[in-house]
Design an enzyme around this catalytic site. Sequence first.
Site, PDB file in Angstrom:
ATOM      1  N   GLN A   1       0.879  -1.151   0.000  1.00 54.41           N
ATOM      2  CA  GLN A   1       0.000   0.000   0.000  1.00 54.41           C
ATOM      3  C   GLN A   1       0.923   1.208   0.000  1.00 54.41           C
ATOM      4  O   GLN A   1       1.984   1.156   0.615  1.00 54.41           O
ATOM      5  CB  GLN A   1      -0.871  -0.035   1.267  1.00 54.41           C
ATOM      6  CG  GLN A   1      -2.115   0.754   1.215  1.00 54.41           C
ATOM      7  CD  GLN A   1      -3.338  -0.035   0.727  1.00 54.41           C
ATOM      8  OE1 GLN A   1      -3.859  -0.875   1.412  1.00 54.41           O
ATOM      9  NE2 GLN A   1      -3.785   0.239  -0.480  1.00 54.41           N
TER      10      GLN A   1
ATOM     11  N   SER B   1       1.108  -0.202   7.148  1.00 52.86           N
ATOM     12  CA  SER B   1      -0.155  -0.806   6.752  1.00 52.86           C
ATOM     13  C   SER B   1      -0.006  -2.312   6.860  1.00 52.86           C
ATOM     14  O   SER B   1       1.066  -2.850   6.613  1.00 52.86           O
ATOM     15  CB  SER B   1      -0.511  -0.437   5.306  1.00 52.86           C
ATOM     16  OG  SER B   1      -1.619  -1.200   4.877  1.00 52.86           O
ATOM     17  N   THR B   2      -1.079  -2.996   7.221  1.00 53.09           N
ATOM     18  CA  THR B   2      -1.049  -4.461   7.249  1.00 53.09           C
ATOM     19  C   THR B   2      -1.715  -5.020   5.990  1.00 53.09           C
ATOM     20  O   THR B   2      -2.132  -6.152   5.941  1.00 53.09           O
ATOM     21  CB  THR B   2      -1.668  -4.959   8.573  1.00 53.09           C
ATOM     22  OG1 THR B   2      -0.945  -4.360   9.654  1.00 53.09           O
ATOM     23  CG2 THR B   2      -1.560  -6.461   8.764  1.00 53.09           C
ATOM     24  N   HIS B   3      -1.800  -4.194   4.952  1.00 54.12           N
ATOM     25  CA  HIS B   3      -2.444  -4.633   3.716  1.00 54.12           C
ATOM     26  C   HIS B   3      -1.425  -5.253   2.772  1.00 54.12           C
ATOM     27  O   HIS B   3      -1.087  -4.681   1.750  1.00 54.12           O
ATOM     28  CB  HIS B   3      -3.165  -3.458   3.060  1.00 54.12           C
ATOM     29  CG  HIS B   3      -4.117  -2.775   3.998  1.00 54.12           C
ATOM     30  ND1 HIS B   3      -4.606  -1.509   3.793  1.00 54.12           N
ATOM     31  CD2 HIS B   3      -4.680  -3.190   5.158  1.00 54.12           C
ATOM     32  CE1 HIS B   3      -5.419  -1.169   4.777  1.00 54.12           C
ATOM     33  NE2 HIS B   3      -5.475  -2.179   5.626  1.00 54.12           N
ATOM     34  N   ASN B   4      -0.943  -6.433   3.138  1.00 59.69           N
ATOM     35  CA  ASN B   4      -0.041  -7.174   2.263  1.00 59.69           C
ATOM     36  C   ASN B   4      -0.895  -7.990   1.309  1.00 59.69           C
ATOM     37  O   ASN B   4      -1.773  -8.731   1.744  1.00 59.69           O
ATOM     38  CB  ASN B   4       0.837  -8.133   3.071  1.00 59.69           C
ATOM     39  CG  ASN B   4       1.515  -7.444   4.246  1.00 59.69           C
ATOM     40  OD1 ASN B   4       0.928  -7.314   5.301  1.00 59.69           O
ATOM     41  ND2 ASN B   4       2.739  -7.018   4.049  1.00 59.69           N
TER      42      ASN B   4
END
Lengths: 407, 587
Positions: free
Chosen positions: B346, B512-515
């Site tokens: 992200q 962000s933890t949006h991997n």
Amino acid sequence: MRLSFAFAAATALIASFGANAAENQFDQLERGRYMAVLGDCAGCHTLPGGAPFAGGVALQTPFGKLVAPNITPDPETGIGNWSAEDFRRMMKTGIGHNGIRLYPAMPYPAYSRMSDGDIGDLWVYLNALQPVKNAVVANQLPFPFNIRLSLIGWNWLNFTPADFTPNPQKSAEWNRGAYIVEGPGHCGVCHSPKTWSGADKTNVALAGEVLQGWMAPKITSAPRDGLGQWSLDDITGYLKTGTNRFDIASGPMAEVVSNSTSKMTDADLRAVAVYLKDLPGETQTRSAIAADSAAMRTGAAIYADNCSACHGGNGEGTPKLFPRLAGNALTQQADATSLIRVVLAGSQAGATHAAPTAPAMPSLAWRLNDAQVADVLTYVRNTWGNAATAVPAEDVAKLRRQLQSGN
Amino acid sequence: MARKLPPKDVVIVGLGWTGAILAHELTEAGLDVVAIERGPWRDTATDFNIGYAPDELRYSVRRDLFLQPAQETLTMRNTSSQTALPMRDFGSFLPGTGVGGAGTHWNGHTWRFFPSDFNLKSHLTERYGAARIANLTIEDWGLSYDELESSYDRFEYLAGISGKAGNIQGKLQDGGNPFEGVRQREYPLPAMQMSYAPTLFAEGARSIGFHPFPTPSANLSKAYVNPLGIAMGQCTACGFCERFGCANYSKASAHTTILPVLMRKPNFEARCSSEVLHVNLDATRKMAKSVTYVDASGEEWEQPADLVLLCAYGLHNARLMMLSGIGKVYDPSTGEGTVGRNYCYQTNAGVQLFFDDKNFNPFIASGALGQTVDDFNGDAFDHGSVDFVGGAGINCIPTNGRPIGYRPVPPGTPRWGSAWKKATAENYLSVLGFSSQGSSYATRGNYLDLDPTYTDRFGRPLMRMTFDFPDNDIRMSHWVSDRMEEIGKALKPRQMVSSRRQKSWNSVPYQSTHNTGGAIMGTDPKKSAVNRYLQSWDVPNVFVIGASAFPQNAGKNPTGTVGALAFWAADAIRDKYLRNPGALVSA
């Protein structure tokens, strides 16, 4: 093999209870299964996660501990050697196989109201269960209560075997409700005030009682602390799903709903509701404790910080999730034991198919002291139109000690 | 030696959002399902106690709910010319663990991706020409927005999402997102009541012609009973969402929307504190026969099943495939292989506005209580005159005013001492922050594979992440930062601080933890690990469900799309696979 045994038992019963000889065995089994639901047999005789009706649930009575026995048809540890007549006599008189007297924790004073036909159906059902070998030491009472002979005296004082007598002035529905409430449903065992010897006070039936650290509330039609504000649908909805616009069943009642009332027919629930709504409840008025008293002011502040996030700024709650406190009969019981208990120990609501959420109230014992618990409950009991006695800090202290000691 | 257990119809690895949705849908279809979760059992009643849930030190600073690196970590580097080193502390992203997964501690932003996000490669090629995306390895999903619409709807109604629709059946709706794809009906709940900061942000954005709208939120604006009969409460805006479990039953997660029903089912079982080591394939390597897992006591078990569903966190799905030999591991030097391909992240940036005369009461907050401007997200605007593709949502979502972490002070303030305390006191109430959440588009050199050196506590190779922000994404982010600064200027602050995205990616500060990616879906078995039904091209009785399937990441939070994909995959399994087990798309 089990089935043929059950069939034999059923055949025997047809003789002993004079049922219709053409009766379908399956129908009788189903009726018996339903009687076990009405009687909530599983509530005491089935350990959570254990084999059905194999016994083992401990009941804490004021006199000591009693453990519900194994009632599967195992000959050694269950009721496999009983006859149908043994069973009928036990249900009617509290005298079991070989003349052993049962403690009235087994609610035979209520079951004695049951008809022979219903008892016979239940017997057939119990005999069709998988026999489970599970030896239970039922009597774990201390001396002198462990001497069963004393029960002769108890029965003489407190118990007259009597069939249920319908009231011809009332509707069939009312009478069905009365039969369930007074008979198999044994509601008074928890909800009726008790004498010194633990018997129901018949003159104030279903007016609420404390047992096992919970207040089983008043369930007459009393307007403030009974079911006066509840409609028939409120009552049936509560019994069917464990929740209605006021409340969510928790503690022992959650188990009753889960094991018993949620499985009852809609017609029977309605009959129960009709009967309960017709029970007279006193109409005395009570005025709320003044909002500017010290306890109420402290309670209001504690409520805002600790309770309002879930129960709402005006005690309005959330249906099916957080009980409504405003106008809730349970919050205005004469005895605040249940309220103190849920604040100290927390409580998880029961789950039913219709209301599966099973929300929980967390324990607040570690962050509120006795006086704070007392004040916030006094506030809850006397705000938003509620009115009830103040909660003394000593009552909180006492229950805290009980909970900590595991009794 | 693993002890073999009686077979099940379905084994699910991971009991978070996707595992719980799949388990519910497949048990409804009558299958016997077991979920194996490596973290502990958690539920609201016992684990998210209102009395201690807002413990910032325990949950936010010490990260009580998160995966600990000692249990599993990964190695990282920016380019394949570097040597990757293990992340000994999770920083940039924080994978969850335990029942509920990362869906326990999320903020609750619940988006649908734009229709053009799903056919991104063909859409951009058609609109701007192939040369514009020559340096990117973006792909189409093999699934259109319209096909996924009803699954989005089901997730939103399951979770009680609060928002305002922007486009119902082609009709634009006042107050909603005018750029969103067509939805068939309104959100289940109205948008949350706005706090002051997003209200002011929206005024500023609107004053310069942008189109702000309430961020769709899994923090509930009202009490709700979901389609499974589970009751949820109204969010109290306590400001303890991200990094916390919700104690008020008012943030959607598997606990508050599915598990109370799922756990009552006799054909479902959850085994917690049990870590799956690998999926076992048969001799042909074309069928999975079981999974091997280790329970909390260190005992090893083999659980046979007809269907294996990888529902772990996206990164862990990809690693389990690599460790199990499901599909070929991607090699950037040849461009061959599918597993590990198209890892994306992200691309975020932020702006802080310092005011003298405002009081935002930042502690009145919730994870997704805010306003978004989507004018510059995805391909909502014409990229003809700019030098990048992609975009970002601009979000003013002040999630918290927590006492340890929320200390906005102007640049130049000392990091400690009386001057810092004074600046904290002066600014705590009067800072407005907002940020851009930018798309992350795939490149050949950003990928996941197995580390050649480092292993985990079971001796398995760690996953290696090779990632840096692509130049395209950096250009995009700067351009969106320009737009954010326009909004900031319109609000006339005393001081504006713009934190622009810079290379290189650094694994230490939280971002962000949006991997996403690593086991992407697509139409070409040479370029994707799973087909349009999330089914492995190589081992058709394995489905891989999660953000691992995104071919690239949009400028939006992934959970809404992850939830929709879970319903989509469940439908495919129930309606197609069970009738005719085998590959649902011929390769």
